[in-house]
Scaffold this active site. Sequence first.
Site, PDB file in Angstrom:
ATOM      1  CE  LYS A   1     -45.716  48.748 -56.833  1.00 53.79           C
ATOM      2  NZ  LYS A   1     -44.752  48.214 -55.785  1.00 53.79           N
TER       3      LYS A   1
ATOM      4  CD  GLU B   1     -41.100  48.510 -55.798  1.00 56.79           C
ATOM      5  OE1 GLU B   1     -40.864  47.469 -56.160  1.00 56.79           O
ATOM      6  OE2 GLU B   1     -42.102  48.947 -55.778  1.00 56.79           O
TER       7      GLU B   1
ATOM      8  CG  ASP C   1     -38.477  42.862 -54.866  1.00 49.25           C
ATOM      9  OD1 ASP C   1     -39.200  42.083 -54.393  1.00 49.25           O
ATOM     10  OD2 ASP C   1     -38.905  44.114 -54.973  1.00 49.25           O
TER      11      ASP C   1
ATOM     12  CG  ASP D   1     -42.151  48.664 -50.384  1.00 44.27           C
ATOM     13  OD1 ASP D   1     -42.474  48.770 -51.562  1.00 44.27           O
ATOM     14  OD2 ASP D   1     -41.443  47.764 -49.801  1.00 44.27           O
TER      15      ASP D   1
END
Lengths: 162, 630
Positions: free
Chosen positions: B70, B169, B191, B8
């Site tokens: 990211k 994800e 999330d 992850d």
Amino acid sequence: METADQEKDRTTGNDSTEIDRLKEELQREHEMYLRALADYDNYRRRVERERSAAARSGKRELILQLLDVLDGFDRALQHIGDAPSSVSEGVQLLYRKLLSVLEAQGVTPMQSLGETFNPELHDAIGTVKSEDAEPGTVAEEMQRGYRWGNDLLRPARVRVAL
Amino acid sequence: MAKAVGIDLGTTNSVVAVMEGGQPTVMINSEGSRLTPSVVAFTKTGERLVGQIAKRQSVLNAENTIYSAKRFIGRRYSEVQSEIKNVPYKVVAGPNDAVRFEIAGKQYAPEEISAQVLRKLVDDASKYLGEKVNDAVITVPAYFNDAQRQATKDAGKIAGLNVLRIINEPTAAALAYGLDKKKNETILVFDLGGGTFDVSILDVGDGVFEVQATSGDTHLGGDDFDKRIVDWVAQEFQRDQGIDLRKDRQSLQRLIEAAEKAKIELSSAVEATISLPFITADASGPKHLEMKLTRAKFEQLTTDLVERCISPVKQALSDAKITERDIDEVILVGGATRTPAVQALVRRLTGGKEPNQSVNPDEVVAVGAAIQAGVLSGEVKNVVLLDVTPLSLGVETLGGVMTKLIERNTTVPTRKSETFSTADDNQSAVDIHVLQGERELARDNRTLGHFRLEGIRPAPRGVPQVEVTYDIDANGILTVTAKDKESGKEQKITISGSTQLSKDEIDRMVADAQAHSEEDRRRREEVEARNNADSMAYQVERQLHDLGDRVPLNEKARAEQLITQIRELVKNNSSDLARLRQLTGDLQQVAYGLSSSAASQQSSQSGRPGGTSGPQGGDDDVIDAEFTEK
């Protein structure tokens, strides 16, 4: 006669393929059995290892919380000058007592002041202009760093000289 | 065979997991932590630091410490203007409008930075496993476009990895809960991480996930909740003491840590104390900070943050053209979803559905990625799937109690034996009532079968030994055998399909047992108290009989009176625990008296000391689980 012999050969042939097949199967099953045994053995060992690691990590949590209390003493002692000497002695005593409890567990304070800044051991929270300290060295220690055995327990929180 | 890991690769932190013995395990890094900060630093001496160590030197070297790579990976320079404002390092335009970080005059692509993080994760994983790791599954947000996915894959290649697959994800989170086995379900994944919020709606069918809609807020997360606590505490302190703690970096740092700790405490407690002795000092001396933060106050401070989650959820539902009623499963991902107010909001927005949250929300994505890696590398296929018994198996014993021989979730094949005895004198047969379920009393459980073992030789209760064996083979077939140890007589029953209950049925039975656990425990206690009382009455009766007229008349009368009282209570199935225990205790006292007075009589008669024939120690020797003859 001949046909009977052939017949017999064929039967033995069938028997021996059957035996081979069974042997093979037995071999396969035996391997699976050994594999399972090995898996179990590895598992047992890992559980053993993880149990001691878990005990250590549980202890680590507790020690880290105690360090927080120890920091409180560190800070109190910086201000102790104004207090009557018997009080200040008492606090000193308490501080040393707590430290020795931790030292008995293998916890040792690190010397950081004046050392070259090293992120493996130091957590920088800022910089200071300093006349005395070499640039790139630890000029102020805001919170002491500790080792536990050979491992870093908590990095020192420092200001680095510019 | 080389292991494949699941990674992850997060905006703030990354996690790596692997399948070990068929189970996903999150691996710890070389600093002993399960989370690795996604931070890379280039020091003045040309060294590269990754993770926690890079983070520790970031204030000294902010312009050369890259975090949140990211947010830039696979994007065009012209798209990321608003992100650039938030970071202290230099972001420039590279060839074809690509994003580049400029560090000490040299340009780096975001994928090179992510590659450093991946390299560290995999190196630490190799150390943990004791073997080299080459293959990995890496996760990306569901909203990532092709360029962002390709760039993430390239980061893997730069790190020397064989990227088996890039997966979403939310898909990884769903895999972690085994939802790939569902048929035609709609899943909402909520999330809320450290700094980003994503909502995804997935459809699953035939093991394939399809993303129906995504939404979110790229700058909302747990850190914002911490900041609200920090600001509140700092303002209160300033009002009282006139000092702004946020101005001093050391005080602020301590305050941030204390705020995060309080937030975590408030997930399980309704009040947390923030205690920071010697937080600062002025001319008048040192200052301390001690404040209580209630959950209600915390919720009040963060109402608007929680409410910012609403519109992305509604947006995702409307984009997927569904309503809250169409959602079959809800999954919580990210540490901030532990906040009770956030969980309450999710329930409210999804029609009161109970969310999946049994897997650590910080790790669930990596766990799912590891499962996918295991499937792709063949690891999962090689695992022999061993079944477990979904419910406990047992036998009915005295007083209608279920005595469990095999606990639920025991891996099969398995075999358990226990020895029981009779409940009455000269009982010649025992009934074996085979039960399945979690309740304490036999009648609340499911009956799998009945049989009778006959021909037990006449003997006082508690003397015959009947060994009952439960054996479940690998196919879930249960064989129950009862054997009289003395005569060797044996009787058995075979029950197939003891493990073939529908999942709903099992869930219902387990939930039932939980719902009734208090009541069941009480009822079982009652049965046990009655059994103990009855057993004591029986022993004393025998003792009286054995000792005959050596027992003083008054003691005998007292004992008989107690026995009658106990028998009456047992016969009426009394639930008066206190009285049962009282009488049992009294009778036990009388029994001790009987044996000692009989002994002294005996010794005075024969001149021999000792010689007691008292009760066989109340609870110890008597097997308290006995069969009743029906």
